[in-house]
Design a protein around this motif. Structure first.
Motif, mmCIF file in Angstrom:
data_model
loop_
_atom_site.group_PDB
_atom_site.id
_atom_site.type_symbol
_atom_site.label_atom_id
_atom_site.label_comp_id
_atom_site.label_asym_id
_atom_site.label_seq_id
_atom_site.Cartn_x
_atom_site.Cartn_y
_atom_site.Cartn_z
ATOM 1 N N VAL A 1 7.694 -0.310 4.501
ATOM 2 C CA VAL A 1 6.572 -0.607 3.608
ATOM 3 C C VAL A 1 5.367 -0.949 4.476
ATOM 4 O O VAL A 1 5.498 -1.514 5.561
ATOM 5 N N ARG A 2 4.211 -0.533 3.966
ATOM 6 C CA ARG A 2 2.957 -0.878 4.649
ATOM 7 C C ARG A 2 2.107 -1.640 3.650
ATOM 8 O O ARG A 2 1.974 -1.236 2.480
ATOM 9 N N THR A 3 1.549 -2.746 4.087
ATOM 10 C CA THR A 3 0.694 -3.555 3.219
ATOM 11 C C THR A 3 -0.766 -3.164 3.401
ATOM 12 O O THR A 3 -1.113 -2.377 4.295
ATOM 13 N N ALA B 1 0.818 -1.210 0.000
ATOM 14 C CA ALA B 1 0.000 0.000 0.000
ATOM 15 C C ALA B 1 0.851 1.260 0.000
ATOM 16 O O ALA B 1 0.503 2.248 -0.646
ATOM 17 N N GLU B 2 1.981 1.223 0.737
ATOM 18 C CA GLU B 2 2.812 2.423 0.850
ATOM 19 C C GLU B 2 4.287 2.041 0.916
ATOM 20 O O GLU B 2 4.650 1.016 1.512
ATOM 21 N N LEU B 3 5.136 2.897 0.341
ATOM 22 C CA LEU B 3 6.576 2.861 0.569
ATOM 23 C C LEU B 3 6.918 4.146 1.288
ATOM 24 O O LEU B 3 6.642 5.247 0.789
ATOM 25 N N ILE B 4 7.494 4.041 2.463
ATOM 26 C CA ILE B 4 7.746 5.203 3.317
ATOM 27 C C ILE B 4 9.248 5.455 3.390
ATOM 28 O O ILE B 4 10.009 4.596 3.830
ATOM 29 N N ASP C 1 12.025 7.379 5.186
ATOM 30 C CA ASP C 1 12.127 7.989 6.512
ATOM 31 C C ASP C 1 13.556 8.468 6.765
ATOM 32 O O ASP C 1 14.522 7.953 6.196
ATOM 33 N N THR D 1 8.040 10.243 3.774
ATOM 34 C CA THR D 1 7.413 10.488 2.476
ATOM 35 C C THR D 1 6.660 9.230 2.090
ATOM 36 O O THR D 1 7.238 8.141 2.103
ATOM 37 N N LEU D 2 5.398 9.357 1.726
ATOM 38 C CA LEU D 2 4.583 8.191 1.400
ATOM 39 C C LEU D 2 4.422 8.075 -0.111
ATOM 40 O O LEU D 2 4.026 9.033 -0.773
ATOM 41 N N LEU D 3 4.755 6.914 -0.647
ATOM 42 C CA LEU D 3 4.570 6.639 -2.069
ATOM 43 C C LEU D 3 3.486 5.587 -2.192
ATOM 44 O O LEU D 3 3.701 4.428 -1.832
ATOM 45 N N ARG D 4 2.329 5.970 -2.679
ATOM 46 C CA ARG D 4 1.193 5.039 -2.719
ATOM 47 C C ARG D 4 1.073 4.388 -4.101
ATOM 48 O O ARG D 4 1.348 5.005 -5.100
#
Length: 408
Positions: free
Chosen positions: A380-382, A367-370, A372, A405-408
């Motif tokens: 990463v968030r699933t 869902a996201e690559l953060i 930091d 920074t969030l990459l969706r």
């Protein structure tokens, strides 16, 4: 000639007298016959060194040899305050073996530390016979003190660095034809073989034409300049594990990582120090500093503490030698990855260090690559909301900002 060990001298006549000036090794007169060997000494004030003494025409030549238990803080030139009769003081280099002479010797009469290196031939010339040499992995104090001119080299088991004896111990717990036994024995024999490298070089030099060099006056064979005091036992290079393959080797270490004994912890420590951590279930190390990593607080909520007293091979990545300031051990519930909480000298939590899993166990889409901490950390968030630390491509990330920074 007996070996003797001097006690620390307790002077009652005030400060040490001025040191006697030393004669440079190259200025020592050439011996026309073997000079008397005066024996070996150690000093409590100079741990990790043994001193061989020779009775030359110009006075005592003292040669300092670092032993296998060199603790790194003492200095061989301290012997000048304990042996004022020494007229020439040299030290045998621990590293390096070069054509045409062999190892370097360090002339401690020279003030400039960058200009002290001298050829081995000058040591042999000053004592009128081949000078004894103990490769660093077999420089055992008892063997060195027992040595006398004319003795053949003693064959011995070298010191292993890193000490991988736990691999040998654990291999004995498995059948000889099992993958676990074979893998553990392979790495043990690799280290044992490598520990004998200097001994092999010295033995090969005795017959290598590149080492049969001329000195100032006449041709001299390498064996006229150097004699081995001890040599490592000859261990062939172990056969590669090509028939097992990467998957089988990783399965071996996954099995060991799941054990619950201190021997398994030491095995993982050995493999990590050896540099074969790419076969471990958790490989790359990442660090998250408190106050600099924005996603840290959220991630800490999914960590469970593991009591310090419980043997857990996953924490073999964090050997106490390299991580002495561990306050707590934790495990990521999402991945099973080990995490250690480190404190500073004031007892304040400073950072968290983890061994990243080779593969994420996620079953839902990304869902996201953060990005930091300015690109120093990636997450990463699933789709199910689980947060996973990920390996950063580099320590810098062009254009990144300190905030996530969030990459969706």
């Amino acid at each position: 000639m007996p070996f003797f060990k001097r006690d620390n001298p307790q002077r009652d006549d005030g400060p040490n007298p001025p040191r006697t000036p030393l004669i440079a090794l190259q200025d020592m007169p050439k011996a026309t016959a073997p000079v008397p060997y005066l024996g070996a000494e150690t000093f409590d004030l100079i741990p990790g060194y043994l001193f061989l003494n020779w009775g030359t025409a110009a006075g005592v030549l003292t040669a300092a040899y670092a032993t296998t238990d060199n603790n790194g803080w003492s200095r061989s030139d301290w012997v000048r305050d304990l042996k004022p009769e020494t007229k020439c003081l040299i030290q045998v280099a621990r590293e390096g073996f070069h054509a045409p002479d062999g190892p370097d010797v360090i002339d401690l009469s020279i003030e400039d530390a960058h200009d002290r290196g001298r050829l081995w031939r000058y040591y042999a010339r000053a004592i009128g016979q081949p000078a004894p040499y103990w490769p660093k992995d077999v420089a055992f104090e008892d063997l060195m003190t027992a040595w006398r001119p004319g003795h053949p080299p003693v064959t011995t088991t070298p010191v292993l660095s890193p000490d991988v004896s736990p691999l040998l111990q654990m291999s004995a717990l498995y059948p000889p034809d099992s993958p676990t036994h074979r893998v553990l024995m392979y790495y043990y024999l690799r280290v044992l073989h490598d520990a004998g490298t200097l001994s092999r070089w010295a033995a090969e030099a005795a017959t290598d034409e590149h080492f049969q060099a001329f000195d100032e006056d006449h041709p001299a064979a390498f064996t006229d300049r150097l004699v081995l005091g001890a040599a490592a036992i000859d261990v062939p290079q172990p056969k590669a594990l090509d028939d097992l393959g990467e998957t089988a080797i990783r399965a071996v270490f996954a099995e060991i990582s799941s054990r619950h004994d201190t021997l398994a912890v030491r095995v993982i420590e050995c493999i990590h120090m050896f540099g074969a951590e790419h076969h471990l279930p958790f490989a790359a190390i990442d660090r998250y500093r408190v106050g600099e990593t924005a996603m840290l607080d959220e991630w800490l909520k999914q960590l469970d503490e593991v009591p310090i007293h419980v043997p857990d091979p996953r924490f073999g990545h964090f050997a106490p030698k390299y991580y002495p300031q561990v306050q707590r051990r934790l495990v990521d519930r999402a991945t099973g990855a080990p995490v250690v909480e480190l404190v500073d000298f004031h007892g304040e939590v400073e950072e968290y260090v983890t061994a990243l899993p080779r593969r994420l166990p996620a079953t839902t889409p990304l869902a996201e690559l953060i990005i930091d901490n300015g690109g120093h950390s990636l997450w990463v968030r699933t789709g199910d909301g689980t947060l996973y630390p990920a390996r950063a491509v580099s320590t810098t990330w062009p254009g990144a900002t300190p905030a996530p920074t969030l990459l969706r």
